[in-house]
Design a protein around this motif. Sequence first.
Motif, short mmCIF file in Angstrom:
data_model
loop_
_atom_site.label_atom_id
_atom_site.label_comp_id
_atom_site.label_asym_id
_atom_site.label_seq_id
_atom_site.Cartn_x
_atom_site.Cartn_y
_atom_site.Cartn_z
N ASP A 3 0.80 -1.23 0.00
CA ASP A 3 0.00 0.00 0.00
C ASP A 3 0.83 1.28 0.00
O ASP A 3 0.29 2.38 0.00
CB ASP A 3 -0.96 0.00 1.19
N CYS A 4 2.14 1.17 -0.06
CA CYS A 4 3.02 2.34 0.00
C CYS A 4 3.17 2.96 -1.39
O CYS A 4 3.62 2.29 -2.34
CB CYS A 4 4.39 1.93 0.54
N ILE A 5 2.81 4.21 -1.51
CA ILE A 5 2.88 4.90 -2.81
C ILE A 5 4.30 4.98 -3.34
O ILE A 5 4.55 4.87 -4.54
CB ILE A 5 2.23 6.31 -2.71
N TYR A 6 5.27 5.14 -2.44
CA TYR A 6 6.67 5.21 -2.86
C TYR A 6 7.15 3.87 -3.42
O TYR A 6 7.87 3.83 -4.41
CB TYR A 6 7.55 5.68 -1.71
N CYS A 7 6.75 2.78 -2.79
CA CYS A 7 7.09 1.46 -3.30
C CYS A 7 6.42 1.21 -4.65
O CYS A 7 7.03 0.62 -5.55
CB CYS A 7 6.68 0.38 -2.29
N LYS A 8 5.19 1.67 -4.80
CA LYS A 8 4.50 1.52 -6.09
C LYS A 8 5.22 2.29 -7.19
O LYS A 8 5.35 1.81 -8.32
CB LYS A 8 3.05 1.99 -5.98
N ILE A 9 5.71 3.47 -6.87
CA ILE A 9 6.48 4.26 -7.85
C ILE A 9 7.78 3.52 -8.18
O ILE A 9 8.14 3.37 -9.34
CB ILE A 9 6.75 5.68 -7.33
N THR A 15 2.39 5.43 -12.42
CA THR A 15 3.06 6.32 -13.37
C THR A 15 3.73 7.46 -12.62
O THR A 15 3.16 8.00 -11.67
CB THR A 15 2.04 6.90 -14.37
N SER A 16 4.95 7.78 -13.04
CA SER A 16 5.67 8.89 -12.41
C SER A 16 6.58 9.54 -13.44
O SER A 16 6.80 9.00 -14.52
CB SER A 16 6.47 8.39 -11.21
N TYR A 17 7.11 10.68 -13.08
CA TYR A 17 8.04 11.43 -13.93
C TYR A 17 9.42 11.27 -13.33
O TYR A 17 9.85 12.05 -12.49
CB TYR A 17 7.61 12.90 -14.00
N ILE A 26 15.41 6.29 -6.29
CA ILE A 26 14.66 6.83 -7.42
C ILE A 26 14.29 8.27 -7.06
O ILE A 26 14.07 8.60 -5.89
CB ILE A 26 13.41 5.97 -7.74
N CYS A 27 14.26 9.11 -8.08
CA CYS A 27 13.92 10.52 -7.90
C CYS A 27 12.85 10.86 -8.92
O CYS A 27 13.02 10.58 -10.12
CB CYS A 27 15.17 11.37 -8.12
N VAL A 28 11.75 11.44 -8.45
CA VAL A 28 10.63 11.77 -9.33
C VAL A 28 10.12 13.18 -9.05
O VAL A 28 10.28 13.70 -7.95
CB VAL A 28 9.46 10.76 -9.14
N LEU A 29 9.51 13.76 -10.07
CA LEU A 29 8.83 15.04 -9.86
C LEU A 29 7.62 14.80 -8.97
O LEU A 29 6.94 13.77 -9.08
CB LEU A 29 8.39 15.65 -11.19
N ASP A 30 7.34 15.75 -8.09
CA ASP A 30 6.19 15.69 -7.20
C ASP A 30 4.95 16.07 -8.00
O ASP A 30 4.90 17.16 -8.57
CB ASP A 30 6.41 16.66 -6.03
#
Length: 171
Positions: A3-9, A15-17, A26-30
């Motif tokens: 259920d962790c959004i960071y793990c899903k990313i 989907t992420s940038y 990992i580094c993504v745009l917020d």
Amino acid sequence: MDDCIYCKIANKTLTSYILYEDNDIICVLDILPPSKGSFLVFPKLHIEDYTSLNDEINQKMFTISKYISIVLKNKLKFDGLNILLSSGETGQKYRHIVIQVIPRFKDDNIKIYFNRFREDPSFLEELKKYITTELIRMSQQYLNSEKKEEREEIKKDIDYKLLNQWFEKRI
């Protein structure tokens, strides 16, 4: 964690940038940023407590934060930065270590509040002594383990030299 959004990313089920990625971080745009250009850096493994994060991943997280900030400053011309590291029970929805880098612009109306209090000087002195004593102890343990490795290397070296001497006598 499922259920962790960071793990899903990190697992690419969301989907992420992605700005940067390696085996560890990992580094993504917020996507819900407090300001333009805000980004998040976090370990791919689900790690909740900052104090259990290994030094290599910690260094990677802060190093990539710095270099992406340099690139962003050239593009967005921000006036400053706030860097927030969240870990453990900090009121965030998902307990996953994350660095949030927030570019700041004059008059951006972003407010970061802390309830402050005057700390007891005797407690500060006690805490200072404890921390400095523990840091010295930790550094001595590290140096002693380093010296042990050094002694083992020297021993291997000596053994090798003795082997060479023994071998040369037989030629």
